[in-house]
Scaffold this active site. Structure first.
Site, PDB file in Angstrom:
ATOM      1  N   GLU A   1       0.791  -1.072  -0.135  1.00 29.01           N
ATOM      2  CA  GLU A   1       0.373   0.175   0.066  1.00 29.01           C
ATOM      3  C   GLU A   1       1.143   1.418   0.104  1.00 29.01           C
ATOM      4  O   GLU A   1       2.097   0.843   0.690  1.00 29.01           O
ATOM      5  CB  GLU A   1      -0.930   0.134   1.000  1.00 29.01           C
ATOM      6  CG  GLU A   1      -2.209   1.681   1.208  1.00 29.01           C
ATOM      7  CD  GLU A   1      -3.295   0.747   2.583  1.00 29.01           C
ATOM      8  OE1 GLU A   1      -3.201  -0.586   2.994  1.00 29.01           O
ATOM      9  OE2 GLU A   1      -3.103   1.756   3.173  1.00 29.01           O
TER      10      GLU A   1
ATOM     11  N   ASP B   1      -0.108   5.265   1.215  1.00 28.74           N
ATOM     12  CA  ASP B   1      -0.784   5.908   1.101  1.00 28.74           C
ATOM     13  C   ASP B   1      -0.903   7.583   0.897  1.00 28.74           C
ATOM     14  O   ASP B   1       0.625   8.058   1.720  1.00 28.74           O
ATOM     15  CB  ASP B   1      -0.925   6.209   3.137  1.00 28.74           C
ATOM     16  CG  ASP B   1      -1.707   4.692   3.170  1.00 28.74           C
ATOM     17  OD1 ASP B   1      -2.274   4.199   2.362  1.00 28.74           O
ATOM     18  OD2 ASP B   1      -1.104   3.997   4.315  1.00 28.74           O
TER      19      ASP B   1
ATOM     20  N   GLU C   1      -3.312  10.504   3.029  1.00 24.91           N
ATOM     21  CA  GLU C   1      -4.201  10.594   3.344  1.00 24.91           C
ATOM     22  C   GLU C   1      -4.327  11.956   4.662  1.00 24.91           C
ATOM     23  O   GLU C   1      -3.533  12.179   4.594  1.00 24.91           O
ATOM     24  CB  GLU C   1      -4.152   9.555   4.654  1.00 24.91           C
ATOM     25  CG  GLU C   1      -4.264   7.937   4.150  1.00 24.91           C
ATOM     26  CD  GLU C   1      -4.741   6.920   5.141  1.00 24.91           C
ATOM     27  OE1 GLU C   1      -5.182   5.786   5.068  1.00 24.91           O
ATOM     28  OE2 GLU C   1      -3.579   6.305   6.152  1.00 24.91           O
TER      29      GLU C   1
END
Length: 264
Positions: free
Chosen positions: A80, A82, A84
């Site tokens: 993953e 990210d 955010e």
């Protein structure tokens, strides 16, 4: 090849069907209330690429609400990357949190305060994921780099799984340890002008061919000027760096810290 997405054709809604919609101008809106958040993901799977998205956050500060734009392999031991946006109750402002998960393990967060109001207008957020490094940008300015090599040492790196682009808005209470103020709900976020320059695993494309193409297209190092700008952003706006977190117990300082983060 660089392409601009059609949210209606290139994404599928994965949660909160009643809170996700495409507006008349093509902007994709995600929302959440006390019952549910919402999310979407690409139909396509990618191995390496450049991913651009313009994002605008909820107009009033949304404590403990997370808005996300990220790549995810969606496997048991997932990779993953990210981007955010957290309504940080401790700082009473939005912060940008970047992270990398490799074979299911994260704990590689670097977080940044904004030098603008991310809820006042759209801003462009970019991830370049190549076989040698990941670079995050805000409005064309690099803010973080995560490299695969430290001299002759190969570091853990997310290059063994394809990933989808995912978008979501969700309750981050477990992250912040402070409750959401639901009196301000519903919360919303807007996405537009999603562009990709990426290898899609369709047709004759394979992970090997994608890596060969990506190495040529995406593996250029940052210029001296871009490295200087990144250092300025990190010095002024980085508010958390996992390499400096004495509260987290690492058996040894992560090897990548020597080349990917500022120390001290």
């Amino acid at each position: 090849m660089s392409t601009e997405a059609d949210f209606g054709k290139d994404f599928t809604i994965t949660s909160g069907m009643d809170h996700a919609k495409i507006l008349a101008d093509g902007t994709f809106e995600l929302g959440m209330d006390q019952v549910t958040g919402s999310g979407a993901e690409t139909f396509a799977d990618y191995i390496f690429g450049k991913f651009d998205m313009q994002i605008k956050l909820n107009p009033t500060f949304a404590k403990s609400i997370v808005t996300a734009f990220y790549l995810n392999s969606k496997t048991e031991h997932h990779n993953e990357i990210d981007v955010e946006f957290l309504g940080d109750p401790g700082r009473n402002q939005y912060i940008l949190s970047t992270n990398v998960f490799i074979n299911g393990t994260g704990l590689r967060e670097q977080q940044f305060a904004f030098w603008f109001d991310p809820s006042a207008d759209f801003h462009n957020y970019t991830v370049i994921w190549s076989p040698k490094q990941i670079i995050w940008f805000i409005d064309g300015t690099p803010i973080r780099i995560f490299k695969k090599q430290n001299g002759t040492v190969t570091l853990p790196y997310p290059d063994n799984q394809s990933m989808k682009i995912q978008l979501s808005i969700w309750d981050g209470t477990a992250w912040t340890q402070q409750p959401v103020d639901w009196s301000q709900a519903p919360f919303k976020a807007w996405y537009r002008n999603y562009r990709t320059k990426a290898c899609t695993l369709t047709g004759n494309a394979t992970a090997i061919s994608c890596q060969a193409n990506a190495t040529a297209l995406l593996s250029k190092d940052l210029s001296i000027d871009a490295q200087t700008k990144m250092a300025e952003v990190q010095n002024k706006y980085m508010v958390y760096n996992y390499c400096n977190d004495q509260m987290k117990i690492f058996e040894n300082t992560p090897l990548e810290c020597a080349i990917n983060t500022k120390i001290g």
